[in-house]
Design an enzyme around this catalytic site. Sequence first.
Site, short mmCIF file in Angstrom:
data_model
loop_
_atom_site.label_atom_id
_atom_site.label_comp_id
_atom_site.label_asym_id
_atom_site.label_seq_id
_atom_site.Cartn_x
_atom_site.Cartn_y
_atom_site.Cartn_z
N ASP A 208 74.52 -12.01 40.71
CA ASP A 208 75.12 -13.30 40.40
C ASP A 208 74.56 -13.81 39.06
O ASP A 208 73.35 -13.84 38.86
CB ASP A 208 74.73 -14.27 41.54
CG ASP A 208 75.50 -15.56 41.53
OD1 ASP A 208 76.59 -15.60 40.94
OD2 ASP A 208 75.01 -16.54 42.14
N HIS B 114 77.62 -26.17 40.04
CA HIS B 114 76.61 -25.68 40.98
C HIS B 114 75.80 -26.82 41.59
O HIS B 114 75.70 -27.88 41.02
CB HIS B 114 75.65 -24.72 40.26
CG HIS B 114 76.32 -23.44 39.84
ND1 HIS B 114 76.66 -23.17 38.54
CD2 HIS B 114 76.74 -22.38 40.58
CE1 HIS B 114 77.25 -21.98 38.49
NE2 HIS B 114 77.31 -21.48 39.70
N GLY B 115 75.22 -26.55 42.76
CA GLY B 115 74.28 -27.49 43.36
C GLY B 115 74.92 -28.47 44.34
O GLY B 115 76.09 -28.33 44.72
O1 G3H Z 1 74.63 -20.12 40.81
C1 G3H Z 1 73.46 -20.10 41.12
C2 G3H Z 1 73.08 -19.71 42.51
O2 G3H Z 1 73.20 -20.79 43.39
C3 G3H Z 1 71.72 -19.09 42.52
O3 G3H Z 1 70.74 -20.03 42.29
O4 G3H Z 1 69.27 -19.16 40.47
O5 G3H Z 1 68.41 -20.80 42.15
O6 G3H Z 1 68.86 -18.44 42.83
P1 G3H Z 1 69.22 -19.56 41.91
P1 13P Z 2 77.06 -23.73 45.01
O1 13P Z 2 75.85 -24.31 44.34
O2 13P Z 2 78.19 -24.71 45.00
O3 13P Z 2 76.78 -23.20 46.36
O4 13P Z 2 77.56 -22.50 44.09
C1 13P Z 2 76.96 -21.24 44.21
C2 13P Z 2 77.37 -20.31 43.13
O5 13P Z 2 78.31 -20.51 42.39
C3 13P Z 2 76.57 -19.08 42.98
O6 13P Z 2 76.95 -18.35 41.86
ZN ZN Z 3 77.63 -19.50 40.22
#
Ligand code: G3H
Ligand code: 13P
Ligand code: ZN
Length: 323
Positions: free
Chosen positions: A93, A189-190
């Site tokens: 990701d 995000h978030g």
């Molecule tokens: O898009 C981001 C995902 O929610 C992953 O988040 O970088 O805190 O693992 P992270």
């Molecule tokens: P959310 O923060 O809305 O769950 O999105 C997750 C995401 O896009 C991971 O790549």
């Molecule tokens: Zn994402």
Amino acid sequence: MKSYKELGLVNSREIFKKAMAGKYAIPAFNFNNLEQLQAIIMACVETKSPVILQVSSGARKYANANLLKNMAKGAVEFAHELGYDIPIVLHLDHGDSFELCQSCIESGFSSVMIDGSHLSYEENIALTKKVVDYAHQFDVTVEGELGVLAGIEDEVSAEHHTYTRPEEVEDFVKRTGVDSLAISIGTSHGAFKFKVKPGEAIPPLRFDILEEVQKRIPGFPIVLHGASSVPQDIVNEINQYGGKIENSAGVPEDQLRKAAESAVCKINIDSDGRLAMTAAVRKVLAENPSEFDPRKYLGPAREKLKELYKHKIVNVLGSANKA
Ligand code: G3H
Ligand code: 13P
Ligand code: ZN
């Protein structure tokens, strides 16, 4: 070099083709620990849904690349043991460099995202194409991104949305050779996606942009990031048991349902899972202050997570019985 095929994983090509034809979306759930992985696999086996196990660069650092590879292998065997083999993709990701994508491919990932959305258009094309040319040698699929989501994209910070420009998508897809494309239509995000006052409606996603994109690249798999709904009953539970999460807001599930019926073939959900786990852990610890066996609070967290994922699969994404 460990091929994902030896681990029993699949790339995203076939499952996206079926999702497009069947008008549903594949769940892409992030994980970085055992209980999250168990919950994802149990939910997907019980609902007979294909799944994308998603790992961010931060998650990879947290969990260790070697352990992750073997966890994904274990996930395939776990699903089999539960009685139903489902297609499982291991996906990077928000990959932010060619080297990270290469390293993931070498350690058994079947799919990677190269997120060049913060770069100039031409730089994004050059980086994405470099990753695609490498990945396709090993039959690994690649997700690119055009447009920037508001909020934080891993280390990439975006104050405001830059919606995807539909006039760019055809050229981008053609010149990079990507297998799927993440677009920006108003998600972020978030757990704090929209700044709305109590009682105010959440602004709808820009379905007009999505439609325009679909017209320009018909039948091409589109990805929606930032698709958590931030269920208010879960947020309330966190706050009831000592948490402090204020002014949270997510994407209404009916809008995601609508997106899943379109060219959107992959829907990313991370924050909702984090909230569900936190609510369950807080509840157990608040009600049992002398508890100190992690299984006694992570077990209920895993259960709540599983129920959340099943709900998403059955009622939002429509991927149940598609494995
Ligand atoms: O898009 C981001 C995902 O929610 C992953 O988040 O970088 O805190 O693992 P992270
Ligand atoms: P959310 O923060 O809305 O769950 O999105 C997750 C995401 O896009 C991971 O790549
Ligand atoms: Zn994402």
